[in-house]
Design an enzyme around this catalytic site. Structure first.
Site, PDB file in Angstrom:
ATOM      1  N   PRO A  40     -12.486   0.471  -1.033  1.00 30.12           N
ATOM      2  CA  PRO A  40     -11.857  -0.755  -1.226  1.00 30.12           C
ATOM      3  C   PRO A  40     -10.597  -0.646  -0.306  1.00 30.12           C
ATOM      4  CG  PRO A  40     -11.661   0.178  -3.330  1.00 30.12           C
ATOM      5  CD  PRO A  40     -12.408   0.997  -2.387  1.00 30.12           C
ATOM      6  N   LYS A  97     -12.461  -4.494   3.388  1.00 31.50           N
ATOM      7  CA  LYS A  97     -13.389  -5.064   4.184  1.00 31.50           C
ATOM      8  C   LYS A  97     -14.875  -5.388   3.626  1.00 31.50           C
ATOM      9  CE  LYS A  97     -11.385  -5.009   8.015  1.00 31.50           C
ATOM     10  NZ  LYS A  97     -10.470  -6.127   7.420  1.00 31.50           N
ATOM     11  N   TYR A 112       0.876  -1.296   0.107  1.00 36.44           N
ATOM     12  CA  TYR A 112      -0.187  -0.010   0.082  1.00 36.44           C
ATOM     13  C   TYR A 112       0.919   1.193   0.147  1.00 36.44           C
ATOM     14  CZ  TYR A 112      -3.845  -2.886   1.392  1.00 36.44           C
ATOM     15  OH  TYR A 112      -4.957  -3.673   1.355  1.00 36.44           O
TER      16      TYR A 112
HETATM   17  C1  PHB Z   1      -7.276  -7.095  -4.667  1.00 31.59           C
HETATM   18  O1  PHB Z   1      -6.241  -7.714  -4.423  1.00 31.59           O
HETATM   19  O2  PHB Z   1      -8.168  -6.953  -5.277  1.00 31.59           O
HETATM   20  C2  PHB Z   1      -7.348  -6.166  -3.321  1.00 31.59           C
HETATM   21  C3  PHB Z   1      -6.297  -6.399  -2.054  1.00 31.59           C
HETATM   22  C4  PHB Z   1      -6.476  -5.444  -1.213  1.00 31.59           C
HETATM   23  C5  PHB Z   1      -7.519  -4.455  -1.031  1.00 31.59           C
HETATM   24  C6  PHB Z   1      -8.372  -4.106  -2.054  1.00 31.59           C
HETATM   25  C7  PHB Z   1      -8.217  -4.855  -3.108  1.00 31.59           C
HETATM   26  O3  PHB Z   1      -7.411  -3.415  -0.050  1.00 31.59           O
END
Ligand code: PHB
Length: 393
Positions: free
Chosen positions: A294, A298, A205
């Site tokens: 997203p 959650k 992230y």
């Molecule tokens: C995903 O792999 O699609 C994904 C993973 C983590 C998130 C949102 C989407 O916070």
């Protein structure tokens, strides 16, 4: 002619929530009918998010070997928060002794659908629910139309709306399609699927001056990545080279492994909680009841947590005539819903760059990220929410 079916619980929507609910009800000997306007193929091929909390995986274990979360999915014991060109690992095992599984939602759906059909579940695809009626009576009804336009009615002891963010069941509960607490965000995610090896073993992230990016995975050969974009972005507006540029500049300090991009989508961000989660003999679960952005992964997990509560409330109502858990459902579910709303908003606001962010906002945000990653308590707070609060709490 109107065909009428009778069942104990009519479930509108064959997403993860509706399907898992039918399984938990069946475990208590309670029969149900599920309808969904989409085809099985559509349900099983829609690309959604991919992180399952440990509690979600444990609940899915109860469908038996049909759940491939542990065999095909991958356990993740941490994530990386990246800012100012440096990665900071949040170790889940160290902080909370729990984990998450990377296993895409459409795979969960394949598992649930095959398990439910094998168990003889009445599961009807291509059936559009048009209205839910008589919530205040002991015989609520779903008015539906099948693929041939034939009208039919399902009479039940209870109706559950697990029909997603554009829920039609919501109107029967809140009195309107929209009534709820609501927040919009001035950005969205541009998502890609590409054929390439993983750029990282764990999710990254990343906060950067150019905006947020998330490096996620799907398999050894397919990767999922997102970058922050304007909500009105046209997916065709970027060449592949431009997409890689946009992604790459948002994860400074890591070199992404590039490959052909075969799918692109724009995900808009909303936070929403319906004002009411239950009226009489109708209740809402999952996206019909609430939506989260997203960033904290959650959405599906929260739907599964609602279902666990509601399944128990329906068991005591329908088998023991005891309404207390059902009466408590909105309040009990709301506690977790608002914790998840907070977490999703927090991860979103901490990691994205708002279009009107000032220099002060930028520096404050970096201070916030340091507060989290440089503190064992900060990392634990994030890990606890990310891996999922206990389902029994
Ligand atoms: C995903 O792999 O699609 C994904 C993973 C983590 C998130 C949102 C989407 O916070």
């Amino acid at each position: 002619m109107t065909i009428t079916a009778r069942t104990r619980v009519a479930i509108v929507g064959a997403g993860p929530a509706g399907l898992l609910l039918s399984h938990l009800l069946a475990q208590s000997g309670i029969e149900s009918i599920i309808v969904d306007q989409r085809s099985r193929d559509e349900i099983e091929s829609t690309i959604r998010a991919g992180i399952l909390e440990q509690g979600t995986v444990e609940l899915l274990d109860t469908i038996g070997p049909a759940s491939r979360a542990r065999t095909v999915g991958h356990r993740h014991d941490g994530i990386e928060l990246r800012f100012e060109g440096e990665g900071h690992r949040v170790d889940f095992a160290d902080t909370v002794g729990r984990a998450v599984w990377l296993y895409p939602q459409h795979e969960v759906l394949k598992d649930l659908i095959s398990a439910r059909l094998a168990a003889g579940q009445d599961l009807r695809f291509g059936v559009t629910a048009e209205a839910v009626e008589d919530a205040d009576s002991a015989r609520p009804r779903v008015i539906a139309r099948d693929a041939d336009g034939e009208r039919f009615v399902i009479e039940a002891d209870f109706v559950v709306g697990s029909d997603g963010s554009r829920s039609i069941a919501r109107a029967a509960v809140t009195g309107s399609m929209t009534g709820g607490y609501f927040r919009e965000y001035p950005f969205a995610w541009f998502g890609i699927l590409c054929e390439a090896p993983p750029s990282s073993d764990e999710l990254i992230y990343s906060n950067s001056p150019d905006g947020f990016a998330l490096v996620s995975q799907r398999s050894d050969t397919v990767q999922r990545m997102y970058f922050q974009c304007d909500p009105d972005t046209d997916t065709a507006a970027y060449s592949e080279a431009q997409l890689w540029d946009e992604l790459q500049k948002r994860v400074p300090g890591t070199t992404l492994k590039e490959g052909p991009i075969f799918q692109r989508d724009v995900l808009r961000f909303r936070s929403f909680v319906a004002h009411e989660l239950r009226r009489g003999r109708v209740a809402l679960v999952g996206d019909a009841a609430h939506t989260v952005p997203p960033t904290g992964a959650k959405g599906m997990n929260l739907a599964i947590a609602d279902v666990r509560l509601l399944a128990e409330a329906l068991r005591t109502l329908l088998l023991e005539g005891d309404e207390r858990l059902l009466d408590a459902y909105p309040e009990t579910a709301s506690r977790r819903i608002w914790k998840a709303q907070h977490f999703s908003w927090w991860m979103t606001s901490m990691l994205h760059v708002a279009p009107d962010a000032t220099d002060f906002d930028r520096r404050r945000q970096l201070g916030e990220l340091r507060t989290v990653v440089e503190s064992a308590h900060g990392r634990a707070l994030l890990a606890e929410a990310y891996c999922g609060w206990p389902l029994d709490a």
